[in-house]
Design a protein around this motif. Structure first.
Motif, PDB file in Angstrom:
ATOM      1  N   TYR A   7       0.909  -1.213  -0.108  1.00  0.00           N
ATOM      2  CA  TYR A   7       0.159   0.034  -0.048  1.00  0.00           C
ATOM      3  C   TYR A   7       0.779   1.344  -0.058  1.00  0.00           C
ATOM      4  O   TYR A   7       0.550   2.280  -0.768  1.00  0.00           O
ATOM      5  CB  TYR A   7      -0.831  -0.048   1.174  1.00  0.00           C
ATOM      6  CG  TYR A   7      -2.072   0.883   1.052  1.00  0.00           C
ATOM      7  CD1 TYR A   7      -3.174   0.617   0.302  1.00  0.00           C
ATOM      8  CD2 TYR A   7      -1.754   2.331   1.562  1.00  0.00           C
ATOM      9  CE1 TYR A   7      -4.255   1.692   0.214  1.00  0.00           C
ATOM     10  CE2 TYR A   7      -2.941   3.360   1.143  1.00  0.00           C
ATOM     11  CZ  TYR A   7      -4.113   2.968   0.519  1.00  0.00           C
ATOM     12  OH  TYR A   7      -5.137   4.082   0.452  1.00  0.00           O
ATOM     13  N   ALA A   8       2.002   1.264   0.709  1.00  0.00           N
ATOM     14  CA  ALA A   8       3.044   2.540   0.661  1.00  0.00           C
ATOM     15  C   ALA A   8       3.493   2.468  -0.713  1.00  0.00           C
ATOM     16  O   ALA A   8       3.727   3.863  -1.123  1.00  0.00           O
ATOM     17  CB  ALA A   8       4.117   2.127   1.696  1.00  0.00           C
ATOM     18  N   PHE A   9       3.916   1.554  -1.434  1.00  0.00           N
ATOM     19  CA  PHE A   9       4.123   1.460  -2.811  1.00  0.00           C
ATOM     20  C   PHE A   9       3.250   2.341  -3.675  1.00  0.00           C
ATOM     21  O   PHE A   9       3.276   3.352  -4.562  1.00  0.00           O
ATOM     22  CB  PHE A   9       4.646   0.222  -3.394  1.00  0.00           C
ATOM     23  CG  PHE A   9       4.980   0.308  -4.653  1.00  0.00           C
ATOM     24  CD1 PHE A   9       5.944   0.794  -5.344  1.00  0.00           C
ATOM     25  CD2 PHE A   9       4.177  -0.279  -5.761  1.00  0.00           C
ATOM     26  CE1 PHE A   9       6.609   0.977  -6.625  1.00  0.00           C
ATOM     27  CE2 PHE A   9       4.713  -0.086  -7.163  1.00  0.00           C
ATOM     28  CZ  PHE A   9       5.615   0.482  -7.472  1.00  0.00           C
ATOM     29  N   LEU A  10       1.810   1.670  -3.469  1.00  0.00           N
ATOM     30  CA  LEU A  10       0.999   2.144  -4.464  1.00  0.00           C
ATOM     31  C   LEU A  10       0.695   3.702  -4.205  1.00  0.00           C
ATOM     32  O   LEU A  10       0.401   4.418  -5.149  1.00  0.00           O
ATOM     33  CB  LEU A  10      -0.708   1.730  -3.978  1.00  0.00           C
ATOM     34  CG  LEU A  10      -1.733   1.879  -4.733  1.00  0.00           C
ATOM     35  CD1 LEU A  10      -1.563   1.461  -6.170  1.00  0.00           C
ATOM     36  CD2 LEU A  10      -3.036   1.149  -3.958  1.00  0.00           C
ATOM     37  N   MET A  11       0.790   4.253  -2.897  1.00  0.00           N
ATOM     38  CA  MET A  11       0.278   5.697  -2.590  1.00  0.00           C
ATOM     39  C   MET A  11       1.428   6.475  -3.151  1.00  0.00           C
ATOM     40  O   MET A  11       1.041   8.072  -2.998  1.00  0.00           O
ATOM     41  CB  MET A  11       0.027   5.763  -0.961  1.00  0.00           C
ATOM     42  CG  MET A  11      -1.092   5.262  -0.799  1.00  0.00           C
ATOM     43  SD  MET A  11      -2.602   6.043  -1.339  1.00  0.00           S
ATOM     44  CE  MET A  11      -3.406   4.764  -2.449  1.00  0.00           C
ATOM     45  N   THR A  12       2.931   5.954  -3.167  1.00  0.00           N
ATOM     46  CA  THR A  12       3.814   6.793  -3.723  1.00  0.00           C
ATOM     47  C   THR A  12       4.487   6.857  -4.865  1.00  0.00           C
ATOM     48  O   THR A  12       5.413   7.414  -5.545  1.00  0.00           O
ATOM     49  CB  THR A  12       5.084   6.621  -2.340  1.00  0.00           C
ATOM     50  OG1 THR A  12       5.338   5.312  -2.439  1.00  0.00           O
ATOM     51  CG2 THR A  12       4.596   7.030  -1.120  1.00  0.00           C
ATOM     52  N   THR A  13       4.169   5.858  -5.618  1.00  0.00           N
ATOM     53  CA  THR A  13       4.728   5.444  -7.075  1.00  0.00           C
ATOM     54  C   THR A  13       4.012   6.478  -8.128  1.00  0.00           C
ATOM     55  O   THR A  13       3.133   7.104  -7.642  1.00  0.00           O
ATOM     56  CB  THR A  13       4.853   4.030  -7.296  1.00  0.00           C
ATOM     57  OG1 THR A  13       5.436   3.967  -8.911  1.00  0.00           O
ATOM     58  CG2 THR A  13       3.189   3.698  -7.775  1.00  0.00           C
ATOM     59  N   ARG A  14       4.289   6.264  -9.427  1.00  0.00           N
ATOM     60  CA  ARG A  14       3.744   7.469 -10.296  1.00  0.00           C
ATOM     61  C   ARG A  14       2.262   6.760 -10.584  1.00  0.00           C
ATOM     62  O   ARG A  14       2.187   5.477 -10.182  1.00  0.00           O
ATOM     63  CB  ARG A  14       4.438   7.448 -11.490  1.00  0.00           C
ATOM     64  CG  ARG A  14       4.888   6.127 -12.067  1.00  0.00           C
ATOM     65  CD  ARG A  14       3.842   5.719 -12.910  1.00  0.00           C
ATOM     66  NE  ARG A  14       4.218   4.409 -13.829  1.00  0.00           N
ATOM     67  CZ  ARG A  14       3.429   3.461 -13.778  1.00  0.00           C
ATOM     68  NH1 ARG A  14       2.279   3.500 -13.293  1.00  0.00           N
ATOM     69  NH2 ARG A  14       3.953   2.365 -14.568  1.00  0.00           N
ATOM     70  N   GLY A  15       1.620   7.518 -11.064  1.00  0.00           N
ATOM     71  CA  GLY A  15       0.015   7.070 -11.683  1.00  0.00           C
ATOM     72  C   GLY A  15      -1.069   7.671 -10.753  1.00  0.00           C
ATOM     73  O   GLY A  15      -0.875   8.400  -9.824  1.00  0.00           O
ATOM     74  N   ILE A  16      -2.208   7.115 -11.054  1.00  0.00           N
ATOM     75  CA  ILE A  16      -3.473   7.362 -10.325  1.00  0.00           C
ATOM     76  C   ILE A  16      -3.885   6.195  -9.613  1.00  0.00           C
ATOM     77  O   ILE A  16      -4.381   5.234 -10.169  1.00  0.00           O
ATOM     78  CB  ILE A  16      -4.607   7.928 -11.531  1.00  0.00           C
ATOM     79  CG1 ILE A  16      -4.000   9.037 -12.475  1.00  0.00           C
ATOM     80  CG2 ILE A  16      -5.655   8.190 -10.802  1.00  0.00           C
ATOM     81  CD1 ILE A  16      -5.084   9.145 -13.598  1.00  0.00           C
ATOM     82  N   PRO A  17      -3.831   5.967  -8.364  1.00  0.00           N
ATOM     83  CA  PRO A  17      -3.854   5.026  -7.506  1.00  0.00           C
ATOM     84  C   PRO A  17      -5.386   4.761  -7.433  1.00  0.00           C
ATOM     85  O   PRO A  17      -6.312   5.554  -7.152  1.00  0.00           O
ATOM     86  CB  PRO A  17      -3.341   5.098  -6.153  1.00  0.00           C
ATOM     87  CG  PRO A  17      -3.227   6.832  -5.915  1.00  0.00           C
ATOM     88  CD  PRO A  17      -2.906   7.281  -7.541  1.00  0.00           C
ATOM     89  N   GLN A  18      -5.878   3.557  -7.482  1.00  0.00           N
ATOM     90  CA  GLN A  18      -7.413   3.175  -7.324  1.00  0.00           C
ATOM     91  C   GLN A  18      -7.325   1.809  -5.991  1.00  0.00           C
ATOM     92  O   GLN A  18      -6.351   1.025  -6.014  1.00  0.00           O
ATOM     93  CB  GLN A  18      -7.869   2.359  -8.611  1.00  0.00           C
ATOM     94  CG  GLN A  18      -9.131   1.534  -8.302  1.00  0.00           C
ATOM     95  CD  GLN A  18      -8.977   0.028  -8.546  1.00  0.00           C
ATOM     96  OE1 GLN A  18      -8.694  -0.282  -9.599  1.00  0.00           O
ATOM     97  NE2 GLN A  18      -9.070  -0.605  -7.438  1.00  0.00           N
ATOM     98  N   VAL A  19      -8.108   2.224  -5.228  1.00  0.00           N
ATOM     99  CA  VAL A  19      -8.364   1.340  -3.788  1.00  0.00           C
ATOM    100  C   VAL A  19      -9.552   0.721  -4.040  1.00  0.00           C
ATOM    101  O   VAL A  19     -10.540   1.230  -4.020  1.00  0.00           O
ATOM    102  CB  VAL A  19      -8.047   2.043  -2.587  1.00  0.00           C
ATOM    103  CG1 VAL A  19      -8.253   1.000  -1.493  1.00  0.00           C
ATOM    104  CG2 VAL A  19      -6.804   3.007  -2.476  1.00  0.00           C
ATOM    105  N   TYR A  20      -9.725  -0.620  -3.863  1.00  0.00           N
ATOM    106  CA  TYR A  20     -11.022  -1.403  -3.972  1.00  0.00           C
ATOM    107  C   TYR A  20     -11.337  -1.759  -2.665  1.00  0.00           C
ATOM    108  O   TYR A  20     -10.689  -1.787  -1.617  1.00  0.00           O
ATOM    109  CB  TYR A  20     -10.459  -2.811  -4.467  1.00  0.00           C
ATOM    110  CG  TYR A  20     -11.887  -3.735  -4.659  1.00  0.00           C
ATOM    111  CD1 TYR A  20     -12.798  -3.467  -5.268  1.00  0.00           C
ATOM    112  CD2 TYR A  20     -11.518  -5.323  -4.536  1.00  0.00           C
ATOM    113  CE1 TYR A  20     -13.929  -4.165  -5.502  1.00  0.00           C
ATOM    114  CE2 TYR A  20     -12.800  -6.010  -4.758  1.00  0.00           C
ATOM    115  CZ  TYR A  20     -13.892  -5.533  -5.124  1.00  0.00           C
ATOM    116  OH  TYR A  20     -14.802  -6.556  -5.339  1.00  0.00           O
ATOM    117  N   TYR A  21     -12.932  -1.219  -2.551  1.00  0.00           N
ATOM    118  CA  TYR A  21     -13.640  -1.253  -1.350  1.00  0.00           C
ATOM    119  C   TYR A  21     -13.204  -2.441  -0.368  1.00  0.00           C
ATOM    120  O   TYR A  21     -13.093  -3.580  -0.798  1.00  0.00           O
ATOM    121  CB  TYR A  21     -15.137  -1.112  -1.614  1.00  0.00           C
ATOM    122  CG  TYR A  21     -15.801  -2.317  -1.690  1.00  0.00           C
ATOM    123  CD1 TYR A  21     -16.412  -3.212  -0.749  1.00  0.00           C
ATOM    124  CD2 TYR A  21     -15.569  -3.117  -2.871  1.00  0.00           C
ATOM    125  CE1 TYR A  21     -16.940  -4.301  -0.896  1.00  0.00           C
ATOM    126  CE2 TYR A  21     -16.433  -4.169  -3.130  1.00  0.00           C
ATOM    127  CZ  TYR A  21     -17.005  -4.991  -2.301  1.00  0.00           C
ATOM    128  OH  TYR A  21     -17.458  -6.041  -2.201  1.00  0.00           O
TER     129      TYR A  21
END
Length: 580
Positions: free
Chosen positions: A421-435
């Motif tokens: 999750y830390a990677f998802l929030m800090t790498t490039r791009g538009i993060p999407q989080v599944y409910y």
């Protein structure tokens, strides 16, 4: 609108025997009437001039036996904030309306519809709706999410054995499924989201419909949908449409065959159908105020049509954004679909701003799974970003409604989840989080897709507990919720992560270090995926540390000194805002 004409599909018995006239209305003229092989359809095209005003336009269908009059409403343009688009400044929260919360039990079962509610069946409808989502918008907002994507909301009046709660088998493309609410309640949901600065992304499907769509009883033309007897079901091989060596048979099998036997494949080569689909999209944007679209099964449809559709939407709404679902495992096959890709073997240009980053999603799963390849997979995948025209516009994700829940991928390892999750929030791009990812939700112990799509406890009247409250969550769920909220709310204002550069270093000893940086700020991210602590010699990173002597760890809140070395505990992420 930029588009000066609107084509009306008119349906009625033997309409082809009538003469069409329109009543006088300022700025509106009858441009064309098209007859098709089915005499029960006419396609009436109106031209809307610059002097046109809102109002009701009567259409007269004259026959020797008399005249039938129907009205078409010309509405004013929407005002206020809408069609905003979405970008790397956002975090998208993906939910399934049927599985999130039930705020209006009275619409669970609708008389005349083929399926009601059965929460005991993981593949049946469970009763979630727009009212339930509206009740919990504050929960989504408080997580730090800035955009809301719902799986399709179109009417899906399909038999119970199909399980159309997911919304991907439309039976009326102009109507919200009444078990979710109405067109008006959807508009109110969008308005309520906008009041909280939450954008709304609508899920659309132009590749197929459900076989109970009213068209299938009496289609306008013989080629409205592709012939199942000729094509059968698709080969699901996304490479076929791109492969320079592909047989034409394989390409046709991908794009012209049906996705499944209950989903007729639409023929976008039919000009009347193509116009219908484009206008339908523009209508949803203008009438509801949505901000973006996720287009399902993007490469299964006719690709030239998809370019035409994308261009029409963006011409009308320049700030809008569209992400196309391109479920492929390799970077070149993903990049092919993004606007301005430079290596097309066929000179194709899609005009599509964003694609779903499945290659990076698969790399994240492999990096943190027990028997995966480690964080080197992240480095190796991002090292191919030169292939993408705009990698920061890609939508990134750990999982979604079609994939195994990420927490189960990592064998319910909390450390692995936090690293990912830390990677998802800090790498490039538009993060999407599944409910329910914010709760470290694992797969349910059931068969089928229902295992990926649980109800949110507390979303239904009478539930034993509510995960929407701290006291209703388990200790593990609260640890996850707090971790997700901390990182996601921090990201809301972290412009360096939204738009800054990315410099990464070849992983060593299963530890991955990278920096997000711009002229004003630098963030150092360390992902120690190893089973032991790691002490990093910081001279290796001097080109990016650039004299900073400390950093605030976003996750723990602690200040960390940056001397000659940095010790990172085992299985731990650090997100350091560097300070001099």
């Amino acid at each position: 609108m930029e588009r000066p004409t609107v084509e009306l599909m008119v349906y009625g018995e033997n309409l082809a025997t009538t003469r069409v006239e329109i009543g006088t209305h300022p700025g509106v003229t009858l441009d064309r009437v098209t007859e098709v092989e089915n005499p029960n359809y006419l396609f009436v095209r109106l031209r809307i001039g610059d002097t046109a005003t809102p109002g009701t336009i009567p259409l007269h269908f004259r026959h020797d036996a008399g005249t039938l009059t129907r009205s078409f409403e010309l509405r004013p343009r929407r005002t206020g904030t809408y069609a905003q688009g979405f970008s790397s400044e956002d975090v998208i929260y993906l939910l399934m309306p049927d599985r999130f919360a039930n705020g209006a039990p009275e619409n669970d079962s609708i008389p005349g519809f083929l399926e009601g509610v059965d929460r005991s069946d993981p593949d049946a409808r469970h009763g979630g709706d727009f009212a339930g989502i509206r009740e919990h918008l504050d929960y989504i907002d408080d997580l730090g999410m800035t955009a809301l994507w719902m799986t399709p909301i179109f009417e899906n009046d399909m038999p119970p054995e199909y399980g159309a709660y997911h919304g991907y088998a439309a039976t009326d493309m102009y109507r919200v499924d009444p078990r979710f609410g109405s067109n008006d309640t959807f508009r109110r949901l969008v308005e309520s989201a906008h009041e909280r600065d939450l954008k709304v992304i609508m899920d659309m499907i132009h590749n197929h419909i459900g076989d109970r769509h009213w068209w299938m009883d009496d289609p306008p033309t013989g080629d409205w949908v592709h012939d199942f007897d000729k094509y059968g079901t698709t080969n699901y091989e996304g490479a076929a449409v791109i492969d320079p060596y592909a047989a034409e048979h394989d390409r046709e099998q991908l794009t012209d065959a049906w996705f499944v036997p209950s989903m007729p494949d639409l023929n976008q080569d039919n000009e009347l159908l193509a116009t219908y689909l484009i206008q339908n999209t523009l209508w949803w944007i203008e009438s509801t105020g949505i901000d973006g679209i996720r287009m399902d099964t993007y490469f299964y449809a006719d690709k030239d049509y998809m370019t035409r559709w994308t261009s029409a939407v963006l011409e009308e709404y320049p700030d809008f954004n569209i992400v196309g679902e391109s479920w492929v495992p390799t970077v070149p096959h993903e990049a092919y679909w993004q606007d301005d890709f430079q290596a097309h073997p066929d000179d194709y240009d899609s005009d599509l701003p964003s694609v779903t980053d499945f290659p990076l999603s698969f790399a994240m799963q492999d990096a943190f799974a027990p028997d995966g390849g480690g964080v080197y997979d992240l480095y190796r995948t991002l090292a191919q970003d030169h292939v993408y025209p705009a990698p920061n516009k890609l939508v990134t994700f750990l999982d979604n409604h079609d994939l195994t829940r990420f927490f189960s991928v990592v064998d319910e390892d909390e450390d692995a989840f936090k690293l990912a999750y830390a990677f998802l929030m800090t790498t490039r791009g538009i993060p999407q989080v599944y409910y329910a990812t914010e709760l470290m939700q694992p797969m349910l112990d059931v068969e089928g897709d229902g295992a990926k799509r649980p109800d949110m406890p507390g979303g239904w009247p009478g539930d034993a507990r509510s995960v929407f409250t701290e006291e209703g969550r388990t200790a593990r769920e609260n640890r996850a919720h707090d971790f997700v909220t901390t990182l996601t709310t921090w990201r809301e204002d972290a412009d360096v992560v939204h738009h800054g550069g990315l410099t990464h270093y070849i992983p060593q000893d299963d530890t991955y270090v990278y920096f997000r940086h711009d002229a004003d700020d630098t963030v150092m991210v360390v992902l120690n995926n190893a089973e032991e602590s790691r002490t990093l010699a910081l001279d290796r990173f001097e080109e990016r540390i650039q004299g900073h002597t400390a950093g605030r760890d976003v996750i723990s809140g602690a200040t960390v000194a940056l001397g000659d070395s940095l010790t990172v505990p085992a299985r731990t992420p650090m997100v350091l805002e560097l300070r001099k």
